[in-house]
Every structure is written in structure tokens, then in C-alpha cells.
Motif scaffolding. Structure first.
Motif, mmCIF file in Angstrom:
data_model
loop_
_atom_site.group_PDB
_atom_site.id
_atom_site.type_symbol
_atom_site.label_atom_id
_atom_site.label_comp_id
_atom_site.label_asym_id
_atom_site.label_seq_id
_atom_site.Cartn_x
_atom_site.Cartn_y
_atom_site.Cartn_z
ATOM 1 N N ARG A 34 0.828 -1.209 0.000
ATOM 2 C CA ARG A 34 0.000 0.000 0.000
ATOM 3 C C ARG A 34 0.862 1.259 0.000
ATOM 4 O O ARG A 34 0.532 2.243 -0.651
ATOM 5 C CB ARG A 34 -0.933 -0.005 1.208
ATOM 6 C CG ARG A 34 -1.862 -1.193 1.266
ATOM 7 C CD ARG A 34 -3.167 -0.943 0.566
ATOM 8 N NE ARG A 34 -3.934 -2.125 0.291
ATOM 9 C CZ ARG A 34 -4.720 -2.752 1.148
ATOM 10 N NH1 ARG A 34 -4.827 -2.334 2.382
ATOM 11 N NH2 ARG A 34 -5.403 -3.822 0.768
ATOM 12 N N GLN A 35 1.978 1.235 0.732
ATOM 13 C CA GLN A 35 2.869 2.394 0.750
ATOM 14 C C GLN A 35 3.450 2.652 -0.643
ATOM 15 O O GLN A 35 3.567 3.802 -1.072
ATOM 16 C CB GLN A 35 4.000 2.185 1.754
ATOM 17 C CG GLN A 35 3.551 2.329 3.193
ATOM 18 C CD GLN A 35 4.648 1.962 4.184
ATOM 19 O OE1 GLN A 35 5.563 1.217 3.875
ATOM 20 N NE2 GLN A 35 4.531 2.494 5.393
ATOM 21 N N GLN A 36 3.793 1.590 -1.348
ATOM 22 C CA GLN A 36 4.302 1.746 -2.709
ATOM 23 C C GLN A 36 3.234 2.316 -3.628
ATOM 24 O O GLN A 36 3.519 3.151 -4.487
ATOM 25 C CB GLN A 36 4.804 0.409 -3.246
ATOM 26 C CG GLN A 36 6.086 -0.056 -2.595
ATOM 27 C CD GLN A 36 6.494 -1.456 -3.028
ATOM 28 O OE1 GLN A 36 5.705 -2.223 -3.564
ATOM 29 N NE2 GLN A 36 7.766 -1.784 -2.787
ATOM 30 N N LYS A 37 1.993 1.877 -3.448
ATOM 31 C CA LYS A 37 0.903 2.400 -4.265
ATOM 32 C C LYS A 37 0.654 3.875 -3.973
ATOM 33 O O LYS A 37 0.320 4.642 -4.877
ATOM 34 C CB LYS A 37 -0.364 1.585 -4.041
ATOM 35 C CG LYS A 37 -0.309 0.215 -4.693
ATOM 36 C CD LYS A 37 -1.580 -0.561 -4.480
ATOM 37 C CE LYS A 37 -1.478 -1.931 -5.138
ATOM 38 N NZ LYS A 37 -2.699 -2.719 -4.938
ATOM 39 N N VAL A 38 0.819 4.289 -2.718
ATOM 40 C CA VAL A 38 0.680 5.704 -2.358
ATOM 41 C C VAL A 38 1.757 6.521 -3.061
ATOM 42 O O VAL A 38 1.474 7.591 -3.623
ATOM 43 C CB VAL A 38 0.746 5.903 -0.824
ATOM 44 C CG1 VAL A 38 0.926 7.361 -0.458
ATOM 45 C CG2 VAL A 38 -0.499 5.353 -0.166
ATOM 46 N N LYS A 39 2.989 6.019 -3.055
ATOM 47 C CA LYS A 39 4.085 6.734 -3.731
ATOM 48 C C LYS A 39 3.823 6.834 -5.229
ATOM 49 O O LYS A 39 4.069 7.874 -5.846
ATOM 50 C CB LYS A 39 5.417 6.029 -3.474
ATOM 51 C CG LYS A 39 5.937 6.196 -2.068
ATOM 52 C CD LYS A 39 7.244 5.457 -1.862
ATOM 53 C CE LYS A 39 7.695 5.533 -0.427
ATOM 54 N NZ LYS A 39 8.914 4.760 -0.175
ATOM 55 N N LEU A 40 3.314 5.757 -5.820
ATOM 56 C CA LEU A 40 2.989 5.764 -7.245
ATOM 57 C C LEU A 40 1.894 6.791 -7.542
ATOM 58 O O LEU A 40 1.974 7.529 -8.533
ATOM 59 C CB LEU A 40 2.552 4.371 -7.699
ATOM 60 C CG LEU A 40 2.177 4.233 -9.169
ATOM 61 C CD1 LEU A 40 3.390 4.499 -10.053
ATOM 62 C CD2 LEU A 40 1.626 2.852 -9.447
ATOM 63 N N ALA A 41 0.884 6.849 -6.699
ATOM 64 C CA ALA A 41 -0.195 7.827 -6.877
ATOM 65 C C ALA A 41 0.358 9.249 -6.790
ATOM 66 O O ALA A 41 -0.030 10.124 -7.573
ATOM 67 C CB ALA A 41 -1.292 7.614 -5.839
ATOM 68 N N ASP A 42 1.293 9.486 -5.852
ATOM 69 C CA ASP A 42 1.928 10.801 -5.743
ATOM 70 C C ASP A 42 2.663 11.169 -7.034
ATOM 71 O O ASP A 42 2.556 12.297 -7.517
ATOM 72 C CB ASP A 42 2.924 10.833 -4.580
ATOM 73 C CG ASP A 42 2.245 11.026 -3.241
ATOM 74 O OD1 ASP A 42 1.141 11.608 -3.212
ATOM 75 O OD2 ASP A 42 2.826 10.614 -2.218
ATOM 76 N N LEU A 43 3.406 10.217 -7.576
ATOM 77 C CA LEU A 43 4.136 10.471 -8.822
ATOM 78 C C LEU A 43 3.180 10.765 -9.973
ATOM 79 O O LEU A 43 3.426 11.674 -10.780
ATOM 80 C CB LEU A 43 5.023 9.271 -9.172
ATOM 81 C CG LEU A 43 6.208 9.011 -8.250
ATOM 82 C CD1 LEU A 43 6.892 7.708 -8.607
ATOM 83 C CD2 LEU A 43 7.198 10.166 -8.321
ATOM 84 N N GLN A 44 2.092 10.014 -10.053
ATOM 85 C CA GLN A 44 1.111 10.241 -11.117
ATOM 86 C C GLN A 44 0.443 11.604 -10.958
ATOM 87 O O GLN A 44 0.218 12.308 -11.951
ATOM 88 C CB GLN A 44 0.070 9.128 -11.114
ATOM 89 C CG GLN A 44 0.614 7.802 -11.588
ATOM 90 C CD GLN A 44 -0.398 6.672 -11.431
ATOM 91 O OE1 GLN A 44 -1.303 6.743 -10.608
ATOM 92 N NE2 GLN A 44 -0.225 5.628 -12.224
ATOM 93 N N ILE A 45 0.147 11.989 -9.744
ATOM 94 C CA ILE A 45 -0.454 13.302 -9.497
ATOM 95 C C ILE A 45 0.509 14.403 -9.916
ATOM 96 O O ILE A 45 0.111 15.376 -10.576
ATOM 97 C CB ILE A 45 -0.871 13.454 -8.017
ATOM 98 C CG1 ILE A 45 -2.083 12.580 -7.728
ATOM 99 C CG2 ILE A 45 -1.164 14.905 -7.665
ATOM 100 C CD1 ILE A 45 -2.449 12.469 -6.259
#
Length: 133
Positions: A34-45
Motif C-alpha cells: 500500500r505504501q508503494q501504491k501511495v508513492k505511485l499515486a503521488d508520482l502520477q499526481i
């Protein structure tokens, strides 16, 4: 008699420890995912914000040009003649699409952050219950 009881208690505690260890590792894996997915979402944003800014700046520059200015849109290795209105519409659509995706990603990110917090709480609870035993 007492030796048998201690052995039996030890044998019963071992499966609990294995179960605890297994549950702990599963929660840990889930939390890391989940932490990795949060980081990915940040990068996409961040990427979408850059796209949005680029479209906004381009729109501002194009707006200042006269209506009869010839404008070309880059498509692959070639350029296609487009009207000013059509390019403005494309830039507006690009901004709207980026804004919608940003909102979706922020909702997804907040959900993921909540689930990370829940996983952390579950791990803490597991450790506290183990210490209490």
C-alpha cells in the motif's frame, strides 16, 4: 507431572507464535504494498499537475495571438494545421481530463493511506497482545 505440563504449554505456544508470525508478515507485506501504491499515486499526481500547467501556459500564450495566426499541432513526426479554436478546445479538454484524474488519484491515495494506517494499527495491536501474553 509438572514437566509434562510445561512441555505441553510450550508445544501449544509454538503454533500460536507461528500463526502470529505468519499474520504479522502478511500485514507487513500488505502495508509495504500500500505504501508503494501511495508513492505511485503521488508520482502520477505530480505528472498530471505538470501536464495541466503546460496546457494552461500554452493556452495563455495562444490566447494572446491574433485569430488568423496559422497554428500547427505536432502529431508524431509531422505537424497538422489546426484552427486556433480547435487547439484551444484540445488544451481545455486536456486540463479538464488532468483535473479529473488528479481528483480520482487523490481519492485513491487517501483510501490507501487509511489502509496503511489500519495495517500499522493491526501490527501494533498484534505486538501488544503478544507482549501481554
Amino acid at each position: 507431572m509438572r514437566g509434562r505440563c510445561e512441555l505441553l504449554c510450550f508445544m501449544m505456544a509454538a503454533p500460536i507464535d507461528l500463526e502470529l508470525k505468519k499474520a504479522f508478515s502478511e500485514l507487513q507485506v500488505k502495508m509495504i504494498d500500500r505504501q508503494q501504491k501511495v508513492k505511485l499515486a503521488d508520482l502520477q499526481i505530480d505528472q498530471l499537475i505538470r501536464v495541466q500547467k503546460h496546457a494552461k501556459l500554452t493556452h495563455a500564450e495562444i490566447t494572446a495571438l491574433p485569430d488568423n495566426t496559422r497554428m500547427y499541432e505536432g502529431v508524431g513526426r509531422m505537424f497538422i494545421l489546426q484552427s486556433k479554436e480547435e487547439i484551444n478546445n484540445q488544451l481545455t479538454d486536456k486540463q479538464k481530463t488532468a483535473d479529473e484524474k488528479i481528483k480520482e488519484l487523490e481519492q485513491k491515495k487517501s483510501y490507501l493511506e487509511r489502509s496503511v494506517k489500519e495495517a500499522e494499527d493491526n501490527i501494533r495491536e498484534m505486538l501488544l497482545s503478544r507482549r501481554a501474553q
